[in-house]
Design a protein around this motif. Structure first.
Motif, short mmCIF file in Angstrom:
data_model
loop_
_atom_site.label_atom_id
_atom_site.label_comp_id
_atom_site.label_asym_id
_atom_site.label_seq_id
_atom_site.Cartn_x
_atom_site.Cartn_y
_atom_site.Cartn_z
N LEU A 121 0.83 -1.21 0.00
CA LEU A 121 0.00 0.00 0.00
C LEU A 121 0.86 1.26 0.00
CD1 LEU A 121 -2.21 -1.50 2.76
CD2 LEU A 121 -2.97 -1.18 0.41
N TYR A 122 1.96 1.19 0.69
CA TYR A 122 2.89 2.33 0.76
C TYR A 122 3.45 2.66 -0.62
CZ TYR A 122 7.95 3.41 1.23
OH TYR A 122 9.22 3.88 1.07
N TYR A 123 3.84 1.64 -1.35
CA TYR A 123 4.34 1.82 -2.69
C TYR A 123 3.25 2.37 -3.61
CZ TYR A 123 6.58 0.56 -7.14
OH TYR A 123 7.13 0.59 -8.39
N ALA A 124 2.02 1.82 -3.49
CA ALA A 124 0.91 2.26 -4.34
C ALA A 124 0.57 3.72 -4.10
CB ALA A 124 -0.32 1.37 -4.09
N SER A 125 0.58 4.15 -2.84
CA SER A 125 0.28 5.55 -2.53
C SER A 125 1.29 6.48 -3.19
CB SER A 125 0.29 5.77 -1.01
OG SER A 125 -0.79 5.11 -0.40
N ALA A 126 2.56 6.09 -3.16
CA ALA A 126 3.60 6.93 -3.74
C ALA A 126 3.43 7.06 -5.25
CB ALA A 126 4.97 6.35 -3.42
N VAL A 127 3.11 5.95 -5.90
CA VAL A 127 2.99 5.94 -7.35
C VAL A 127 1.75 6.69 -7.83
CG1 VAL A 127 2.61 4.42 -9.34
CG2 VAL A 127 4.29 3.80 -7.61
N LEU A 128 0.64 6.53 -7.09
CA LEU A 128 -0.63 7.07 -7.54
C LEU A 128 -0.88 8.52 -7.14
CD1 LEU A 128 -2.90 3.97 -6.74
CD2 LEU A 128 -1.95 4.63 -8.96
N ALA A 129 -0.13 9.02 -6.16
CA ALA A 129 -0.38 10.37 -5.65
C ALA A 129 -0.18 11.43 -6.73
CB ALA A 129 0.54 10.65 -4.47
N PRO A 130 -0.86 12.58 -6.61
CA PRO A 130 -0.65 13.68 -7.56
C PRO A 130 0.80 14.12 -7.56
CG PRO A 130 -2.60 14.07 -6.21
CD PRO A 130 -1.90 12.89 -5.61
N PRO A 131 1.24 14.78 -8.63
CA PRO A 131 2.64 15.22 -8.73
C PRO A 131 3.09 16.02 -7.51
CG PRO A 131 1.51 15.57 -10.81
CD PRO A 131 0.46 15.13 -9.84
N GLY A 132 4.22 15.60 -6.95
CA GLY A 132 4.78 16.29 -5.80
C GLY A 132 4.32 15.78 -4.46
N TRP A 133 3.23 14.98 -4.46
CA TRP A 133 2.67 14.49 -3.20
C TRP A 133 3.01 13.03 -2.91
CZ3 TRP A 133 0.38 17.51 0.42
CH2 TRP A 133 0.00 18.80 0.03
N GLY A 134 3.71 12.38 -3.82
CA GLY A 134 4.01 10.96 -3.65
C GLY A 134 4.74 10.63 -2.37
N PRO A 135 5.84 11.30 -2.06
CA PRO A 135 6.57 10.97 -0.83
C PRO A 135 5.72 11.14 0.44
CG PRO A 135 7.96 12.25 -2.30
CD PRO A 135 6.59 12.26 -2.90
N PHE A 136 4.94 12.23 0.51
CA PHE A 136 4.12 12.44 1.71
C PHE A 136 3.04 11.37 1.84
CE2 PHE A 136 0.54 14.58 3.94
CZ PHE A 136 1.14 14.73 5.17
N ALA A 137 2.39 11.01 0.70
CA ALA A 137 1.37 9.96 0.72
C ALA A 137 1.98 8.63 1.17
CB ALA A 137 0.73 9.82 -0.66
N ALA A 138 3.17 8.34 0.68
CA ALA A 138 3.85 7.11 1.08
C ALA A 138 4.21 7.14 2.56
CB ALA A 138 5.11 6.91 0.23
N TRP A 139 4.65 8.28 3.03
CA TRP A 139 5.05 8.44 4.43
C TRP A 139 3.86 8.17 5.37
CZ3 TRP A 139 9.71 9.12 6.72
CH2 TRP A 139 9.75 9.61 8.02
N ILE A 140 2.71 8.79 5.09
CA ILE A 140 1.53 8.60 5.93
C ILE A 140 1.02 7.17 5.87
CG2 ILE A 140 -0.89 9.27 6.24
CD1 ILE A 140 1.12 11.34 7.21
N THR A 141 0.93 6.63 4.65
CA THR A 141 0.45 5.26 4.48
C THR A 141 1.38 4.27 5.16
OG1 THR A 141 -0.54 5.84 2.35
CG2 THR A 141 -0.21 3.49 2.80
N GLY A 142 2.67 4.47 4.97
CA GLY A 142 3.64 3.55 5.54
C GLY A 142 3.61 3.52 7.06
N TRP A 143 3.60 4.67 7.68
CA TRP A 143 3.60 4.70 9.14
C TRP A 143 2.30 4.15 9.72
CZ3 TRP A 143 7.27 5.00 12.62
CH2 TRP A 143 8.51 5.50 12.24
N SER A 144 1.17 4.47 9.09
CA SER A 144 -0.10 3.94 9.58
C SER A 144 -0.16 2.42 9.44
CB SER A 144 -1.28 4.59 8.83
OG SER A 144 -2.51 4.20 9.39
N ASN A 145 0.30 1.95 8.29
CA ASN A 145 0.30 0.51 8.07
C ASN A 145 1.24 -0.20 9.03
OD1 ASN A 145 -0.46 -1.87 6.70
ND2 ASN A 145 1.31 -1.77 5.38
N TRP A 146 2.40 0.41 9.28
CA TRP A 146 3.35 -0.22 10.19
C TRP A 146 2.80 -0.28 11.61
CZ3 TRP A 146 6.25 1.64 14.42
CH2 TRP A 146 7.20 0.75 14.90
N ILE A 147 2.13 0.78 12.05
CA ILE A 147 1.53 0.78 13.39
C ILE A 147 0.50 -0.34 13.50
CG2 ILE A 147 0.03 2.07 14.97
CD1 ILE A 147 1.46 4.62 14.05
#
Length: 578
Positions: A121-147
């Motif tokens: 899901l973390y990878y998918a968020s980064a790829v699908l996010a609007p331009p410039g927002w990929g890293p932040f989307a991945a960051w939020i998804t990744g930390w929530s998923n890890w928790i």
């Protein structure tokens, strides 16, 4: 420029959903090694294969079904499922919840087919996010998923420890378990799972096949045994409670209106059904991953939802006194419920089977969590990531990630000393954290990507967006509901507070602050080395030149006409590795 040309084959990197020139060093090229289909898909996503692909559709399903662990999950969360809304929440409430949950599972499976990597899901968020927002989307998804992942094994093992000690109380009514004993037993189980999860992949697949089979067989046995062996009649009751009472009576377990109480009872359903994402995280260890992994996701959710509902019905029709089950000195509602309607020998037999099933479930949770930690550490999400992303040379598994999660899990179990409400936050945290992570890439795909999304071989077709809308709406409704306390006003003391907001919100707030203060400067999302065409964004892909603008969420402007042309180019041209 020195170059080597890969000859065209029936399956090539160029035919995958990404057009790329793969730089030497990121995806190693060996003229004596021919890429198989799975390696090509992973290479096209920007990663090299690091695991042995010894999981099949069945063994992947076995892991996810073991993580789902219907019987031990139900036993651990009966306090919420039955305690908030009674039998009505267990019967038609389960069906309502499963509509939303199944939509989330199918939308996730579609993403998995398109991007079968451990990052999930973390990878998918980064790829699908609007331009410039990929890293932040991945960051939020990744930390929530890890928790959500890192709290899964501790909560499961807490439930298992509770049932073991409840069994001792049944055998010796004078024995009352203490928090200290519960904590030590839970920590001991965590350590055993840490050792087991460090085994080679082949061993893990075999162990989880046994565990999943045992879980399923025990579930069927319990579904038959409870209605067949109930002794309600010897206690002056009808054999089963009437359907009008089971389906129509809402237990007043909260101070909120009945409808809200039913929604609050969904915590049991959501937490129980949160293990179906495991095939996504095991995709790099599964053969034929872009078909087998999504099938395993949907199969786990569908089979789990159906059999889970059967289990809910069996208990709803045989429970005698909900209040007594919740407040029993035994300290475990499922054990107390069994004592109301079963002979003691049958109670002990069912508890024993449930404990063993729960043990296998906890081990499956530990495996899945370690793969998530490895995937995120590979992209330097954690402090000291260089240690957590190491793969053990002997076992070919991320052993360091296993023990990192094990230590965090034992620390989480210190909530036991805060009482039942405090440790109960682990369950609601797991539900919220997991489903926020599940839905973030789905939400982005539905509302920001739309028809530009490039699906994999397993997809929902024209139903993709409607199903994604339902999934997003369901989670948006449930997140605030699961944070509500069961009481309000003067009755809302620290002991009765819903600690979910604090225990989940504090780490997530810390992660967001870390992002804006420092992480945004160096975290660029998944470390891929190719340009994705899933969004219809055209990279500067020219034969013999490295793809440009390759960071997730790049600012390359969308060009609807370029996608078709590049796809045609990908099909006709060989792939050059510099």
């Amino acid at each position: 420029m020195a170059s080597k040309i890969l000859s065209r084959r029936k399956h090539s990197v160029a035919e995958e959903p990404v057009t790329s020139v793969l730089p030497d060093g990121d995806v190693p090229y060996d003229p004596n090694h021919e890429f198989d289909a799975d390696e090509e898909v992973l290479a096209a996503l920007g990663y090299k294969s690091e695991f042995k692909r010894e999981f099949s559709l069945f063994t992947t399903f076995c892991v996810s079904f073991a993580v789902l662990g219907l019987l031990p999950s139900f036993a651990s969360t009966l306090y919420y499922g039955m305690g908030y809304a009674g039998t009505a929440g267990m019967t038609w409430g389960w069906l309502v919840a499963m509509v939303g949950i199944q939509c989330v599972a199918m939308s996730m499976a579609e993403l998995c087919s398109s991007m079968p990597t451990s990052g999930g899901l973390y990878y998918a968020s980064a790829v699908l996010a609007p331009p410039g927002w990929g890293p932040f989307a991945a960051w939020i998804t990744g930390w929530s998923n890890w928790i959500g992942q890192v709290t899964a094994a501790p909560s499961v093992n807490y439930g298992v420890a509770g049932m073991i000690l409840a069994s001792a109380s049944i055998q010796n009514p004078d024995y009352v378990p203490t928090n200290y004993q519960t904590f030590l037993l839970t920590a001991f189980i965590m350590l055993i799972h840490g050792v087991m999860s460090s085994f080679p992949t082949k061993w893990l697949a075999q162990i989880n096949s046994v565990g999943s089979t045992f879980n399923f067989v025990v579930l069927v046995i319990v579904l038959i045994l409870i209605p067949a062996a109930t002794d309600r009649e010897s206690r002056g009751l009808s054999r089963f409670t009437s359907s009008s009472e089971v389906w129509g009576t809402i237990y007043e377990g909260t101070v909120f209106p009945p409808g809200i109480s039913v929604l609050m009872s969904f915590i049991g359903v959501i937490w129980t059904m949160s293990g179906y994402d495991s095939p996504f995280h095991l995709a790099e260890e599964c053969s034929n991953a872009n078909i087998a992994s999504p099938r395993a996701i949907v199969l786990t959710s569908g089979v789990g939802g159906l059999f889970g509902w059967f289990l809910q019905l069996v208990v709803a029709y045989t429970v005698v006194d909900i209040t007594e089950a919740l407040e029993s000195d035994v300290g475990q509602p499922f054990a107390a419920y069994l004592m109301q309607c079963m002979p003691q020998k049958i109670v002990m037999a069912i508890l024993s089977l449930t404990i063993i099933a729960g043990f296998f479930m906890g081990q499956g949770c530990m495996i899945a969590a370690s793969r998530v930690t490895f995937a995120y550490a590979r992209d330097d999400c954690f402090p000291l990531s260089k240690f957590w992303k190491k793969v053990n040379h002997t076992t070919q598994t991320p052993v360091n990630a296993v023990w990192f999660n094990c230590v965090i899990g034992i620390i989480c179990n210190l909530l036991i000393f805060g009482g039942e409400i405090a440790i109960g936050a682990l369950f609601s945290i797991g539900a919220i954290a997991a489903f926020i992570a599940f839905t973030t890439p789905i939400f982005i795909r539905v509302f920001f990507v739309g028809n530009r999304f490039r699906p994999g071989p397993w997809n929902l077709g024209k139903f993709s967006i409607p199903i994604g809308v339902v999934a997003s709406g369901f989670v948006a409704l449930m997140v605030p509901i699961l944070c509500l306390p069961s009481v309000t006003g003067s009755d809302l003391t620290p002991d009765m507070m819903n600690w979910t907001c604090l225990v989940y919100g504090a780490p997530m707030l810390g992660a967001i602050i870390w992002w804006f203060v420092d992480a945004r400067k160096w975290f660029k999302g998944p470390k891929v080395n190719v340009e994705h065409l899933m969004l219809g964004r055209a990279g500067n892909v020219v034969e013999g030149e490295e793809a440009k603008g390759n960071e997730s969420g790049s600012d390359t402007a969308p060009d609807p006409d370029s996608k078709k042309g590049l796809e045609a180019e990908a099909q006709d041209a060989p792939v050059e590795v510099k």
